[in-house]
Design a protein around this motif. Structure first.
Motif, PDB file in Angstrom:
ATOM      1  N   PRO A 184      -6.179  -1.918  -5.780  1.00  0.00           N
ATOM      2  CA  PRO A 184      -6.612  -2.520  -4.503  1.00  0.00           C
ATOM      3  C   PRO A 184      -6.352  -4.026  -4.479  1.00  0.00           C
ATOM      4  O   PRO A 184      -5.898  -4.557  -3.458  1.00  0.00           O
ATOM      5  CB  PRO A 184      -8.113  -2.205  -4.452  1.00  0.00           C
ATOM      6  CG  PRO A 184      -8.300  -1.038  -5.365  1.00  0.00           C
ATOM      7  CD  PRO A 184      -7.276  -1.190  -6.447  1.00  0.00           C
ATOM      8  N   LYS A 233      -9.227  -3.573  -0.572  1.00  0.00           N
ATOM      9  CA  LYS A 233      -9.946  -2.429   0.014  1.00  0.00           C
ATOM     10  C   LYS A 233      -9.466  -1.110  -0.582  1.00  0.00           C
ATOM     11  O   LYS A 233      -8.267  -0.836  -0.567  1.00  0.00           O
ATOM     12  CB  LYS A 233      -9.747  -2.392   1.530  1.00  0.00           C
ATOM     13  CG  LYS A 233     -10.725  -3.310   2.266  1.00  0.00           C
ATOM     14  CD  LYS A 233     -10.524  -3.228   3.762  1.00  0.00           C
ATOM     15  CE  LYS A 233      -9.351  -4.080   4.169  1.00  0.00           C
ATOM     16  NZ  LYS A 233      -9.025  -4.138   5.556  1.00  0.00           N
ATOM     17  N   PRO A 234     -10.391  -0.271  -1.046  1.00  0.00           N
ATOM     18  CA  PRO A 234      -9.971   1.044  -1.544  1.00  0.00           C
ATOM     19  C   PRO A 234      -9.440   1.906  -0.410  1.00  0.00           C
ATOM     20  O   PRO A 234      -9.946   1.818   0.717  1.00  0.00           O
ATOM     21  CB  PRO A 234     -11.250   1.655  -2.121  1.00  0.00           C
ATOM     22  CG  PRO A 234     -12.223   0.531  -2.227  1.00  0.00           C
ATOM     23  CD  PRO A 234     -11.840  -0.486  -1.198  1.00  0.00           C
ATOM     24  N   ARG A 243      -7.248   2.454  -8.953  1.00  0.00           N
ATOM     25  CA  ARG A 243      -7.885   3.572  -8.269  1.00  0.00           C
ATOM     26  C   ARG A 243      -6.882   4.687  -8.001  1.00  0.00           C
ATOM     27  O   ARG A 243      -5.679   4.491  -8.117  1.00  0.00           O
ATOM     28  CB  ARG A 243      -8.509   3.114  -6.955  1.00  0.00           C
ATOM     29  CG  ARG A 243      -9.749   2.288  -7.169  1.00  0.00           C
ATOM     30  CD  ARG A 243     -10.312   1.848  -5.828  1.00  0.00           C
ATOM     31  NE  ARG A 243     -11.480   1.023  -6.009  1.00  0.00           N
ATOM     32  CZ  ARG A 243     -12.736   1.473  -5.855  1.00  0.00           C
ATOM     33  NH1 ARG A 243     -12.964   2.728  -5.509  1.00  0.00           N
ATOM     34  NH2 ARG A 243     -13.752   0.658  -6.033  1.00  0.00           N
ATOM     35  N   THR A 260      -3.785  -3.524  -1.539  1.00  0.00           N
ATOM     36  CA  THR A 260      -4.435  -3.165  -0.272  1.00  0.00           C
ATOM     37  C   THR A 260      -5.497  -4.190   0.126  1.00  0.00           C
ATOM     38  O   THR A 260      -6.508  -3.833   0.749  1.00  0.00           O
ATOM     39  CB  THR A 260      -5.069  -1.748  -0.358  1.00  0.00           C
ATOM     40  OG1 THR A 260      -6.003  -1.719  -1.456  1.00  0.00           O
ATOM     41  CG2 THR A 260      -4.019  -0.686  -0.585  1.00  0.00           C
ATOM     42  N   SER A 289       0.846  -1.190   0.000  1.00  0.00           N
ATOM     43  CA  SER A 289       0.000   0.000   0.000  1.00  0.00           C
ATOM     44  C   SER A 289       0.884   1.244   0.000  1.00  0.00           C
ATOM     45  O   SER A 289       1.879   1.295   0.727  1.00  0.00           O
ATOM     46  CB  SER A 289      -0.882   0.014   1.246  1.00  0.00           C
ATOM     47  OG  SER A 289      -1.450   1.312   1.401  1.00  0.00           O
ATOM     48  N   ASP A 345      -8.310  -6.090 -11.339  1.00  0.00           N
ATOM     49  CA  ASP A 345      -9.061  -5.127 -10.530  1.00  0.00           C
ATOM     50  C   ASP A 345      -8.923  -3.726 -11.150  1.00  0.00           C
ATOM     51  O   ASP A 345      -8.016  -3.486 -11.946  1.00  0.00           O
ATOM     52  CB  ASP A 345      -8.507  -5.137  -9.090  1.00  0.00           C
ATOM     53  CG  ASP A 345      -9.490  -4.528  -8.085  1.00  0.00           C
ATOM     54  OD1 ASP A 345     -10.542  -4.019  -8.493  1.00  0.00           O
ATOM     55  OD2 ASP A 345      -9.175  -4.578  -6.861  1.00  0.00           O
TER      56      ASP A 345
END
Ligand SMILES: [Zn+2]
Length: 284
Positions: free
Chosen positions: A265, A272-273, A252, A269, A187, A249
């Motif tokens: 994501p 999860k956004p 973002r 992560t 992340s 995915d």
């Protein structure tokens, strides 16, 4: 913004095209782009270009003990020309900040698009006289794992910010840090002093791999084609809304006042956004 791979490629291009030639003169069109006055630009006239290299994202053109050091900033670029009009460059509001004319009639322009003028050039007798160069950390591509880990852990903060801090490690900016963190499956908001040894190894490997690949793709490109080459190699940076090439995915974005970061994501992560503070403020 040109980062380590693009600046390395520009230096390689200049080594091929310009090194060995004599400087006829340097013309300054944007006074704000030249940060030094002693030695004056006239000191470069008649000198032979003896080398082209870089310090982090700074380009360094040497004429023996005289150096023209350039930071292209966000919107700066270098344009090589086979020939110029004979008339001197007029100071003004155009994109050309500085022109270097060589003895065979060719040369190059340093240009800056947009209104935010932050391209900076320095004529110095030692590159370390440039404040930004003097403060640079070890080169991101040259740092071995031990050096890299020590530098990253020397600053507590979000890994995205620490990795792009030129005093920690030199050469990585906004675009390649997005790419490196994607390859490392980390992340951008991971906190540096909580990274495990295994994550640090992944981050170091990803940095080496991403920058080496980008240098290999970039070197040999003409200055004119470098920017599109950079774009074509990116997996998440500047690809908001597009599918991640690894997991599919949707890529973002998190926006800040004057920049943004992109991430996947799925890869980075746990699906999860990340919170986008600007967006959540708008929603409230
Ligand atoms: Zn992914």
């Amino acid at each position: 913004m040109p980062e380590l791979p693009e600046v390395e490629a520009l230096a390689a291009y200049l080594r091929e095209r310009a090194v060995g030639r004599r400087v006829e003169r340097i013309e300054v069109a944007a006074i704000s782009a030249l940060k030094t006055y002693d030695p004056p630009v006239t000191a470069a006239a008649g000198r032979t270009l003896t080398g082209a290299g870089r310090h982090g994202k700074f380009l360094d053109l040497s004429m023996d003990d005289l150096h023209l050091v350039v930071h292209l900033a966000r919107a700066g670029w270098l344009h090589y020309r086979e020939a110029f009009a004979a008339t001197p460059l007029k100071p003004g509001k155009g994109p050309i900040a500085l022109r270097v004319r060589l003895d065979d009639g060719s040369g190059f322009d340093l240009t800056e698009a947009g209104t935010q003028k932050s391209l900076a050039s320095y004529l110095v007798t030692d590159p370390a006289q440039v404040p930004g160069v003097a403060k640079l950390g070890p080169d991101a591509l040259a740092a071995d794992l031990a050096t890299f880990a020590a530098r990253i852990r020397s600053r507590r903060g979000q890994v995205k910010g620490v990795l792009t801090d030129q005093e920690v490690l030199a050469g990585v900016g906004n675009a390649y840090s997005d790419e490196i963190l994607h390859v490392a499956k980390l992340s951008p908001f991971a906190i540096t002093d909580r990274l495990t040894d295994e994550q640090m190894v992944r981050l170091h490997d990803a940095t080496q791999q991403t920058l080496t690949d980008a240098v290999n793709r970039s070197v040999g490109q003409r200055a004119a084609t470098l920017k599109s080459e950079k774009r074509s190699g990116l997996r998440v940076h500047a690809r908001t809304g597009l599918p991640c090439p690894i997991c599919g995915d949707t890529v973002r974005e998190v926006s800040f006042a004057d920049s943004s970061l992109q991430y996947c994501p799925g890869c980075q992560t746990g699906g999860k956004p990340l919170a986008d503070r600007r967006l959540s403020r708008l929603v409230k």
